[in-house]
Write a protein that holds these residues in place. Structure first.
Motif, short mmCIF file in Angstrom:
data_model
loop_
_atom_site.label_atom_id
_atom_site.label_comp_id
_atom_site.label_asym_id
_atom_site.label_seq_id
_atom_site.Cartn_x
_atom_site.Cartn_y
_atom_site.Cartn_z
N ALA A 278 0.83 -1.21 0.00
CA ALA A 278 0.00 0.00 0.00
C ALA A 278 0.87 1.26 0.00
O ALA A 278 0.52 2.26 -0.62
CB ALA A 278 -0.94 0.00 1.21
N LEU A 281 1.66 2.97 -3.20
CA LEU A 281 0.58 3.78 -3.78
C LEU A 281 0.41 5.08 -3.01
O LEU A 281 0.21 6.15 -3.60
CB LEU A 281 -0.72 2.98 -3.76
CG LEU A 281 -0.71 1.68 -4.58
CD1 LEU A 281 -1.88 0.79 -4.20
CD2 LEU A 281 -0.73 1.99 -6.06
N ILE A 282 0.47 4.97 -1.67
CA ILE A 282 0.24 6.13 -0.80
C ILE A 282 1.30 7.21 -1.05
O ILE A 282 0.98 8.39 -1.15
CB ILE A 282 0.23 5.68 0.68
CG1 ILE A 282 -1.04 4.86 0.95
CG2 ILE A 282 0.35 6.87 1.61
CD1 ILE A 282 -1.07 4.20 2.31
N ALA A 283 2.56 6.77 -1.15
CA ALA A 283 3.63 7.73 -1.43
C ALA A 283 3.49 8.19 -2.86
O ALA A 283 3.65 7.42 -3.79
CB ALA A 283 4.99 7.06 -1.23
N ARG A 285 0.66 9.40 -4.15
CA ARG A 285 -0.74 9.31 -4.59
C ARG A 285 -0.83 8.59 -5.94
O ARG A 285 -1.46 9.06 -6.88
CB ARG A 285 -1.35 10.71 -4.66
CG ARG A 285 -2.88 10.70 -4.66
CD ARG A 285 -3.46 12.04 -4.29
NE ARG A 285 -2.95 13.12 -5.11
CZ ARG A 285 -2.96 14.41 -4.78
NH1 ARG A 285 -3.47 14.77 -3.61
NH2 ARG A 285 -2.47 15.33 -5.57
N ARG A 286 -0.17 7.45 -6.02
CA ARG A 286 -0.12 6.71 -7.28
C ARG A 286 -1.28 5.75 -7.42
O ARG A 286 -1.92 5.38 -6.44
CB ARG A 286 1.20 5.95 -7.36
CG ARG A 286 2.41 6.87 -7.37
CD ARG A 286 3.69 6.09 -7.16
NE ARG A 286 4.86 6.94 -7.30
CZ ARG A 286 5.84 7.02 -6.40
NH1 ARG A 286 5.78 6.32 -5.28
NH2 ARG A 286 6.87 7.81 -6.61
N SER A 287 -1.53 5.33 -8.66
CA SER A 287 -2.62 4.40 -8.94
C SER A 287 -2.11 3.19 -9.71
O SER A 287 -1.22 3.30 -10.55
CB SER A 287 -3.72 5.07 -9.78
OG SER A 287 -4.35 6.10 -9.06
N LEU A 288 -2.72 2.06 -9.40
CA LEU A 288 -2.53 0.83 -10.16
C LEU A 288 -3.87 0.55 -10.81
O LEU A 288 -4.89 0.44 -10.11
CB LEU A 288 -2.14 -0.30 -9.20
CG LEU A 288 -2.00 -1.70 -9.79
CD1 LEU A 288 -0.83 -1.77 -10.76
CD2 LEU A 288 -1.81 -2.72 -8.66
N HIS B 169 -9.61 15.02 -4.68
CA HIS B 169 -8.80 14.65 -5.84
C HIS B 169 -9.58 13.78 -6.82
O HIS B 169 -9.45 13.95 -8.04
CB HIS B 169 -7.55 13.91 -5.38
CG HIS B 169 -6.61 13.55 -6.49
ND1 HIS B 169 -5.77 14.47 -7.08
CD2 HIS B 169 -6.38 12.39 -7.14
CE1 HIS B 169 -5.07 13.88 -8.04
NE2 HIS B 169 -5.42 12.61 -8.10
N TRP B 170 -10.39 12.86 -6.30
CA TRP B 170 -11.17 11.99 -7.19
C TRP B 170 -12.56 12.56 -7.45
O TRP B 170 -13.47 11.86 -7.82
CB TRP B 170 -11.19 10.55 -6.67
CG TRP B 170 -9.95 9.81 -7.10
CD1 TRP B 170 -9.75 9.24 -8.32
CD2 TRP B 170 -8.72 9.61 -6.37
NE1 TRP B 170 -8.47 8.69 -8.38
CE2 TRP B 170 -7.83 8.91 -7.21
CE3 TRP B 170 -8.29 9.98 -5.09
CZ2 TRP B 170 -6.54 8.55 -6.81
CZ3 TRP B 170 -7.01 9.62 -4.69
CH2 TRP B 170 -6.15 8.93 -5.54
N ALA B 289 -5.62 2.91 -5.61
CA ALA B 289 -4.76 4.07 -5.42
C ALA B 289 -4.46 4.28 -3.95
O ALA B 289 -5.04 3.63 -3.07
CB ALA B 289 -5.42 5.31 -6.01
N GLY B 290 -3.53 5.18 -3.69
CA GLY B 290 -3.21 5.56 -2.33
C GLY B 290 -3.17 7.06 -2.20
O GLY B 290 -3.02 7.78 -3.20
N SER B 291 -3.31 7.54 -0.97
CA SER B 291 -3.25 8.98 -0.74
C SER B 291 -2.76 9.21 0.68
O SER B 291 -3.06 8.43 1.58
CB SER B 291 -4.63 9.61 -0.94
OG SER B 291 -4.59 11.00 -0.71
N ALA B 292 -1.99 10.27 0.87
CA ALA B 292 -1.48 10.59 2.20
C ALA B 292 -1.62 12.10 2.45
O ALA B 292 -1.21 12.90 1.61
CB ALA B 292 -0.02 10.19 2.33
#
Lengths: 347, 347
Positions: A278, A281-283, A285-288, B169-170, B289-292
C-alpha cells in the motif's frame, strides 16, 4: 446458413484442422465479410489451450479480423458491398445499458458477446476470424481507412485498441512521460501510439535485444528491466506506465518509477495474484489500474488515428499451415511483432 | 531556547513520562503556539511502539495540534498573537521543488520534515504536540475558523486532511456514490466530508455496531463486511471507495464493488503486501490508489470546508495521565472516535 472454410482446434492444445463452419443467414443489421487477414493474439493461444478454463471446443479463434464486405442486410446503412472493414473482440452487446449507450460496449452490463469462444445471446457458440467469412451485426464492424493495408489493420483491432484506450483515458499527450513495459504484439503498437500522441516514450523491456526497433517505433529511451540500475535511474520519472506483460511483475518497483499522481495501467492479466505494498501507492498518490479493449466508437477513432499518424504493426504474414508453429513462437516471444494469417490459405 | 512541558516516550512501547523539552528561539518566519489540544492518531501508536521501525527516542508524538499564537517572528505577516491556529503532520519542506511551489508539500522532493519522530534539515529531532508549546514556520501553520472549537479542530489536522484530499482529488460531489471502509478516527470524518460534498455515502464496517453513528454522520447506507451477502448486493455500486483500514483486506472483493472507472483509494498502510488480481482492475477499468495527507493550501481549505458544513470529529477528551490507556483503546478500536489530549494537563 452459409458454409465457410475455417481453421479449428478440436480440443484443448490440439493441432489446428482445416474444416468448414456455418455462418448464419443475414439478418437486417448484419454485414457479411470475406475475411482477408486475421491476427494471432496471445489470448488466442491461452484460449485454444484452455489455459483460462471454460473454453468451448471445437474452437475457431481470431478477433483481429480485416476483410471486405460481400453482402449487407436491409437495415444496414453504414456499409456497402466492397467496403474494407474490420471486426475486433466483440460481436454483440445488449445495446441498451448505460455503457452500450455510451459506446463502451466492453462494459455491457448484460455481458458482451466475444467474437470467438463465446456464445450469442441465444446460446450459439461464436467462431472467430481464422476462417474465410464472418457475419457480424453492423454496430460491431468498423471501417478500415484507405491508407491502412488490410493485413496491417488486423492486429490493430485488438493490439491497437487495447493500447489506445488507456493512453487516451489517462490523457497522454504532449509533455506526458510514458513508459511501455514489454515490446511484444501490444507493446510495439503502444509505443507508436503514445509517441504519435506527443508523449515522450521509454520502453522497459527485459533486455536490449529489440532496442533498435523500439527507437524506430518512436521511443526516446530504452532500458533493460533485467538491470537493477534501471529502477534506480528512472525513479519518479513517468506519468503513465503501460504494462503489456501478462506475467507477475515486481509492481512496487514499477510504481516507484511513477511521478506524483502517476498511474501504472496493466492490460495483461497474469494467472496468479500480484503483490503490492500500500505504501507504494500512498507515497506519491499513485494508482494501479487495469484496462481492456475499448468500445466501437473508440475502435473507429483508433483506426483513424493510426491512419493519420502512420501507426502500423510490424507483422509476419503466415499461411494456415503455419499456425501451430506460430503459437509456439508466440509463447516464446519469438515474433516481431505480430503473426497475421493470410485467410486465403485457409481453404 | 524555551523550555516547555511535554509527554515523552523514553523508548519503544514504554509508558509516557512528563518531562520538559526545548523549543527553538523564534526565527523570522516562526510562530510560537501555546498548544491547547492534541489529537491521538493511530500512527502515534505505531511510531511510539516503533512498529514501522526507525523511531527516534525519546519521542514526543502528536501531529493534530490546535492552540493559540503567543509570539511571531518579524517576517510573519499571516498570524498575530491571539490567533487560533493549527499544525498538522509537517513542519518544514524545501519550499522550492515543483510540489512545494504547487502547495503540495507532502510530496516535497527533498522530503518534508515530519512534526515529530522526524529531523529538521539541520538534524535536530522534531517533537510533536503532546506538549504545551511549539514553534513552527508560518507556512506550516493554518488558521482555525472561529466556528470550530479548538478541541474539535485538532483531529481535523490529520484525520480531516487525510480523508478530504482523496475525496477532492477523485472529484467526489453531487451524484457520486462513495463507500467509506472503516468507521474509526478517519472513517467517521470521511463520511461527514463526503456527505457534505454531496455524495451518497455508504459505510462498510466489520459489524453494524456503529450504524446509528454512521447514519448520523451522513451515511445513507451501512453494511457489515463480515457478511458475504454485502459483497454480492453492492457489486458495481461505487464510484469511489475510501479505505481507512490499515489491515490487509480482500481487495479483489472490494474492487468488484466499484463501477466502471471507479477507484479504491487507501489511506492506511498495512505492514504486509496486499494481493490483487489484475483481472479485478482490468474488468471495469478500475484503479487501486493511495493517498497521504495533503498540502498546506488544502489543509486550510479543508478547515474552512468543515467550518462551513458543520463537519466535526466526535472526540473523547482525556488528560495526560490517560494517554497510555488510550493507546491500548486505539489499538482495540475502543474509541468513538478520536482521543484528544487536553494539553493543559501535561504540565
Amino acid at each position: 446458413m452459409a458454409t465457410t472454410p475455417a481453421l479449428s482446434a478440436p480440443s484443448a492444445g490440439a493441432s489446428f484442422e482445416k474444416t468448414t463452419i456455418d455462418r448464419r443467414e443475414l439478418r437486417g443489421e448484419d454485414v457479411q465479410i470475406e475475411i482477408s487477414y486475421c491476427g494471432i493474439c496471445h489470448s488466442d493461444v491461452h484460449q485454444a489451450r484452455d489455459e483460462w478454463g471454460g473454453s468451448i471446443f471445437p474452437m475457431v479463434p481470431g478477433h483481429e479480423i480485416a476483410g471486405v464486405v460481400t453482402a449487407v442486410g436491409p437495415e444496414v446503412g453504414r456499409f456497402s458491398v466492397g467496403d474494407r472493414v474490420g471486426v475486433g473482440c466483440m460481436v454483440d452487446s445488449c445495446g441498451e445499458c448505460e455503457y452500450c449507450v455510451a459506446g463502451e460496449e466492453q462494459f455491457c452490463v448484460k455481458g458482451n458477446v466475444q467474437t470467438y469462444n463465446g456464445r450469442e445471446y441465444d446460446g450459439t457458440p461464436t467462431y472467430g476470424g481464422y476462417s474465410r467469412q464472418i457475419v457480424v451485426k453492423d454496430r460491431f464492424v468498423v471501417a478500415i481507412p484507405e491508407s491502412i493495408e488490410l493485413a496491417d489493420a488486423a492486429p490493430l483491432l485488438c493490439a491497437g485498441i487495447t493500447t489506445y484506450v488507456p493512453l487516451k483515458h489517462w490523457r497522454v499527450g504532449k509533455g506526458t512521460k510514458v513508459a511501455v513495459v514489454g515490446m511484444g504484439g501490444l507493446g510495439h503498437v503502444g509505443v507508436q501510439i503514445a509517441a504519435a500522441m506527443g508523449a515522450e516514450v521509454t520502453v522497459l523491456s527485459q533486455t536490449l535485444s529489440k532496442k533498435e526497433d523500439g527507437l524506430r517505433f518512436g521511443a526516446k529511451e530504452y532500458y533493460a528491466t533485467s538491470e537493477r540500475e534501471t529502477f534506480k535511474k528512472l525513479r519518479s520519472s513517468f506519468d503513465l506506465i503501460l504494462n503489456t506483460v501478462s506475467a507477475n511483475l515486481d509492481l512496487d518497483a514499477y510504481l516507484r518509477l511513477l511521478r506524483v499522481d502517476g498511474t501504472l495501467v496493466t492490460v495483461g492479466a497474469p494467472p496468479t495474484p500480484d503483490k503490492v505494498q500500500a505504501f507504494s501507492l500512498i507515497a506519491g498518490r499513485r494508482s494501479l489500474a487495469g484496462s481492456a479493449i475499448g468500445g466501437l466508437p473508440d475502435t473507429q477513432e483508433m483506426l483513424d488515428f493510426c491512419a493519420e499518424h502512420g501507426v502500423r504493426p510490424a507483422i509476419e504474414l503466415i499461411a494456415a499451415e503455419a499456425v501451430d508453429g506460430a503459437y509456439d513462437r508466440v509463447v516464446s516471444s519469438d515474433v516481431r511483432y505480430r503473426f497475421v494469417i493470410d485467410a486465403t490459405t485457409i481453404g
